[in-house]
Design an enzyme around this catalytic site. Structure first.
Site, PDB file in Angstrom:
ATOM      1  N   GLU A  85       0.826  -1.215   0.000  1.00 50.18           N
ATOM      2  CA  GLU A  85       0.000   0.000   0.000  1.00 50.18           C
ATOM      3  C   GLU A  85       0.859   1.263   0.000  1.00 50.18           C
ATOM      4  O   GLU A  85       0.632   2.182  -0.780  1.00 50.18           O
ATOM      5  CB  GLU A  85      -0.899  -0.026   1.235  1.00 50.18           C
ATOM      6  CG  GLU A  85      -1.408   1.304   1.731  1.00 50.18           C
ATOM      7  CD  GLU A  85      -1.429   1.371   3.244  1.00 50.18           C
ATOM      8  OE1 GLU A  85      -0.549   2.030   3.833  1.00 50.18           O
ATOM      9  OE2 GLU A  85      -2.332   0.767   3.836  1.00 50.18           O
ATOM     10  N   ASP A 142      -5.564  -3.943  -2.236  1.00 53.90           N
ATOM     11  CA  ASP A 142      -5.469  -2.487  -2.391  1.00 53.90           C
ATOM     12  C   ASP A 142      -4.063  -2.077  -2.798  1.00 53.90           C
ATOM     13  O   ASP A 142      -3.882  -1.193  -3.641  1.00 53.90           O
ATOM     14  CB  ASP A 142      -5.922  -1.755  -1.130  1.00 53.90           C
ATOM     15  CG  ASP A 142      -5.036  -2.000   0.078  1.00 53.90           C
ATOM     16  OD1 ASP A 142      -4.403  -3.060   0.172  1.00 53.90           O
ATOM     17  OD2 ASP A 142      -4.997  -1.117   0.967  1.00 53.90           O
TER      18      ASP A 142
END
Length: 379
Positions: A85, A142
């Site tokens: 991330e 993500d």
């Protein structure tokens, strides 16, 4: 953008398992929108990221504090570890700042240290204090999305085919391994390859709505047009509606969908906390959603503008405060989007005492405002 009622989707909502009912358990989105005010008019047209960050001082300060010379992004509040991330966020910011040397360092470190799986996805965590530094080979969807999006934007901005191909490989692999396209509620994004499907958990599948990076979906068709990114956007919006038993309820970080009934997932605190706080940022950045989608986030931000709370979604009670004032920048952005309010005059100024995560969210909120809501910026 189309919107379906939960009754049409066959998806119900609750804080605990309940018996099936013939009528929908939440109001259709149109009725909720009517209850909270006039329709919200947003502009969701696609905007290229390259060169969009107009605050060189903020980017310079961020690089100095959180990006090591070799290109590793350091989580200063979490034992100096790194995540996919964080690498993705910094790569996006480097493209936005038109800083190709830093982008190349970030991408090179990511490839060498996190792309160690036997596929095209990215290991989620790097701990420099451990050997091996990557102790868990699972991915985080993500992180994969952010990195693929950054590569797609870099390919456009710097006209670089290798970036484009790398972004495509990640995006296509993600669609194959963590997106369930043929579910009762549409395209469903799992948080990782392992651990969250119905075959992995008794309350599964489990989703994390902050992994639905809406602005990435809008741009990844430039590298993987065959993937139904619009379907993922729609399902994310539908799930955001389903995850709230009342229009005023905030969504939990982790949501179980066993039996297609949305409720807080087992084994996770039923809280609106450090994951779910990103949802309104992504909605605003992409320019998607209705007033009803933003309403609980606006109410949350207005209750304590300088120190927004972590909230128990079952009781509605505050159970703590977010660390770092950067989190409050998301609330300020939501107020800008919904009410047209001006952002604080010092919104672009970096906070010297912020750790990695709130500082990153602050800079992303600034970028979103500069890209899509310049009228909210103070002159």
């Amino acid at each position: 953008m189309r919107f379906l009622s939960l009754a049409a989707l066959g998806l119900a909502v609750g804080l605990a398992p309940v018996a099936p009912r013939a009528e929908p358990l939440v109001e259709p989105l149109a009725e909720v929108a009517a209850a909270v005010g006039v329709p919200l008019t947003l502009d969701a047209h696609k905007i290229k990221l390259g060169g969009a960050l107009k605050s060189p001082e903020a980017w310079s300060a961020y690089k100095k504090r959180f990006i090591a010379e070799q290109g590793r992004v350091i989580d200063t509040a979490n034992d100096q570890v790194s995540h996919s991330e964080g690498q993705g966020y910094a790569m996006l910011l480097a493209v936005a700042a038109n800083d190709r040397p830093t982008f190349d360092r970030l991408w090179s470190w990511t490839r060498a240290n996190l792309m160690v799986r036997n596929d095209e996805l990215v290991a989620w965590r790097f701990d420099p204090q451990r050997r091996p530094a990557v102790g868990d080979m699972n991915n985080a969807s993500d992180g994969d999305l952010l990195i693929a999006w950054a590569l797609a934007e870099a390919a456009d901005h710097w006209d670089d085919l290798p970036y484009r191909m790398a972004g495509r490989r990640i995006a296509v692999e993600l669609s194959r391994k963590v997106v369930l396209f043929k579910t009762k509620i549409g395209a469903l994004l799992l948080p990782a390859v392992a651990g969250f499907n119905a075959s992995d958990r008794s309350d599964g599948p489990v989703v994390n709505l902050s992994y639905y990076v809406f602005p990435a979906f809008a741009r990844l068709d430039s590298v993987a047009p065959e993937v139904d990114w619009a379907g993922l956007t729609q399902t994310g919006l539908d799930l955001l509606e389903a995850a709230r038993p009342t229009p005023q309820t905030l969504p939990a970080d982790w949501i179980a969908l066993e039996g297609w009934r949305a409720r807080p997932a087992e084994g996770f605190a039923p809280e609106f906390a450090y994951n779910a706080v990103r949802i309104p940022l992504y909605l605003a950045w992409a320019g998607v959603g209705e007033r009803a989608h933003y309403a609980p986030f606006l109410a949350w931000a207005q209750r304590a503008k300088d120190a927004p709370p972590i909230v128990d979604v079952a009781s509605g009670k505050d159970v703590g405060l977010f660390g770092g004032s950067g989190i409050a920048s998301i609330g300020a952005l939501v107020a800008c989007v919904v009410d047209g309010g001006k952002l604080p005059a010092d919104f672009a100024a970096p906070k010297a005492d912020e750790d990695y995560y709130p500082a990153t969210l602050h800079l992303l909120a600034l970028l979103a405002a500069q890209m899509r809501y310049p009228s909210c910026l103070a002159n």
